[in-house]
Write an enzyme that holds these catalytic residues in place. Structure first.
Site, PDB file in Angstrom:
ATOM      1  N   HIS A   1       0.857  -1.217  -0.157  1.00  0.00           N
ATOM      2  CA  HIS A   1       0.076  -0.098   0.088  1.00  0.00           C
ATOM      3  C   HIS A   1       0.834   1.304   0.088  1.00  0.00           C
ATOM      4  O   HIS A   1       2.319   1.216   0.113  1.00  0.00           O
ATOM      5  CB  HIS A   1      -0.817   0.209   1.464  1.00  0.00           C
ATOM      6  CG  HIS A   1      -1.652  -1.264   1.690  1.00  0.00           C
ATOM      7  ND1 HIS A   1      -3.084  -1.099   1.520  1.00  0.00           N
ATOM      8  CD2 HIS A   1      -1.576  -2.258   2.142  1.00  0.00           C
ATOM      9  CE1 HIS A   1      -3.608  -2.328   2.062  1.00  0.00           C
ATOM     10  NE2 HIS A   1      -2.233  -2.967   2.126  1.00  0.00           N
TER      11      HIS A   1
ATOM     12  N   GLU B   1       2.604  -0.753   4.294  1.00  0.00           N
ATOM     13  CA  GLU B   1       2.410   0.608   3.841  1.00  0.00           C
ATOM     14  C   GLU B   1       3.746   1.130   3.478  1.00  0.00           C
ATOM     15  O   GLU B   1       4.621   1.268   4.366  1.00  0.00           O
ATOM     16  CB  GLU B   1       1.721   1.453   4.876  1.00  0.00           C
ATOM     17  CG  GLU B   1       0.249   0.907   5.278  1.00  0.00           C
ATOM     18  CD  GLU B   1      -0.740   1.493   4.337  1.00  0.00           C
ATOM     19  OE1 GLU B   1      -0.451   1.860   3.227  1.00  0.00           O
ATOM     20  OE2 GLU B   1      -1.864   1.337   4.329  1.00  0.00           O
TER      21      GLU B   1
ATOM     22  N   HIS C   1      -2.417  -3.012  -3.446  1.00  0.00           N
ATOM     23  CA  HIS C   1      -3.883  -2.638  -2.821  1.00  0.00           C
ATOM     24  C   HIS C   1      -4.673  -2.594  -4.058  1.00  0.00           C
ATOM     25  O   HIS C   1      -5.775  -3.098  -4.014  1.00  0.00           O
ATOM     26  CB  HIS C   1      -3.823  -1.710  -2.051  1.00  0.00           C
ATOM     27  CG  HIS C   1      -5.193  -1.638  -1.025  1.00  0.00           C
ATOM     28  ND1 HIS C   1      -5.361  -0.555  -0.235  1.00  0.00           N
ATOM     29  CD2 HIS C   1      -6.175  -2.372  -1.058  1.00  0.00           C
ATOM     30  CE1 HIS C   1      -6.590  -0.920   0.366  1.00  0.00           C
ATOM     31  NE2 HIS C   1      -6.979  -2.045  -0.090  1.00  0.00           N
TER      32      HIS C   1
ATOM     33  N   ASP D   1      -3.458   2.338  -4.768  1.00  0.00           N
ATOM     34  CA  ASP D   1      -1.906   2.380  -4.471  1.00  0.00           C
ATOM     35  C   ASP D   1      -1.649   1.003  -4.653  1.00  0.00           C
ATOM     36  O   ASP D   1      -2.220  -0.066  -4.762  1.00  0.00           O
ATOM     37  CB  ASP D   1      -2.097   2.762  -2.958  1.00  0.00           C
ATOM     38  CG  ASP D   1      -2.869   1.857  -1.914  1.00  0.00           C
ATOM     39  OD1 ASP D   1      -4.038   1.737  -2.613  1.00  0.00           O
ATOM     40  OD2 ASP D   1      -2.441   1.329  -0.921  1.00  0.00           O
TER      41      ASP D   1
END
Length: 204
Positions: A42, A124, A163, A173
């Site tokens: 992400h 992330e 994602h 993303d």
């Protein structure tokens, strides 16, 4: 399960030893038979396209001050998390142990399987769809990925996705700025190091 130490990254009880721990309440147990089989990449920046400030950590801990920026009022009530954040300088911040179910994927599907949170790890990258990621982030991501693959037998280099791929039309993303080829090249280099080499050992 054995702990794996590789290139400075050791995973013990689901936590990366060298990562900053920032525990999030936004997680639960995986289904009884579920294990990590997928890695989802992400991006996140708070406020959008601004880096630093600690707002991502606050967001994943349900401590975001909605008065700090107008954008925050619309997201402050969300309860989400990821297992790991890689900041712009490559620093690792972990929110949820890898054996637990972080709330990162939302409504999602991978190869016909829904509820990707059940069987995935969410990472992330501090960034945005159209801003190049840093070399330090790619290096850290490759090192973490290689260690996760060694730690969790059901996870492999073919089970890496964005994602946007598991939630098309809803998420974008990590975006066009993410260089998948460069990431995979670095990962291949990491995986060439054999388990009995000088820079990796297993700790039982």
């Amino acid at each position: 399960m054995k702990d794996v130490y590789r290139m400075g990254i050791m995973i013990r009880d689901g936590w990366i030893e060298s990562a900053e721990r920032c525990p999030s309440p936004n997680h639960n147990d995986r289904p009884e038979t579920a294990v990590p089989e997928l890695l989802v990449i992400h991006n996140i920046s708070l406020p959008p396209k601004r880096f630093g400030g600690g707002y991502i950590q606050q967001f994943f801990q349900n401590k975001l001050d909605q008065d700090a920026h107008p954008y925050f009022a619309g997201i402050a009530g969300l309860t989400v998390s990821a297992h790991l954040l890689i900041q712009r300088d490559g620093t690792l911040i972990q929110f949820v142990p890898f054996d637990k179910r972080a709330w990162h994927a939302g409504q999602s599907e991978y190869c016909g399987r829904t509820e990707c949170n059940d069987f995935s790890i969410g990472i992330e990258l501090e960034g945005a769809d159209d801003i190049p990621y840093t070399r330090q982030q790619y290096v850290s991501l490759a090192e973490v990925t290689a260690s996760l693959i060694r730690q969790y037998p059901e996870l492999n280099a073919d089970a890496l996705t964005g994602h946007s791929d598991i939630a098309p039309g809803r998420k974008t993303d990590p975006g066009d700025a993410f260089n998948w080829n460069y990431y995979r090249e670095l990962l291949n280099l990491e995986q060439r190091v054999q388990p009995d080499s000088a820079d990796q050992k297993e700790i039982t």
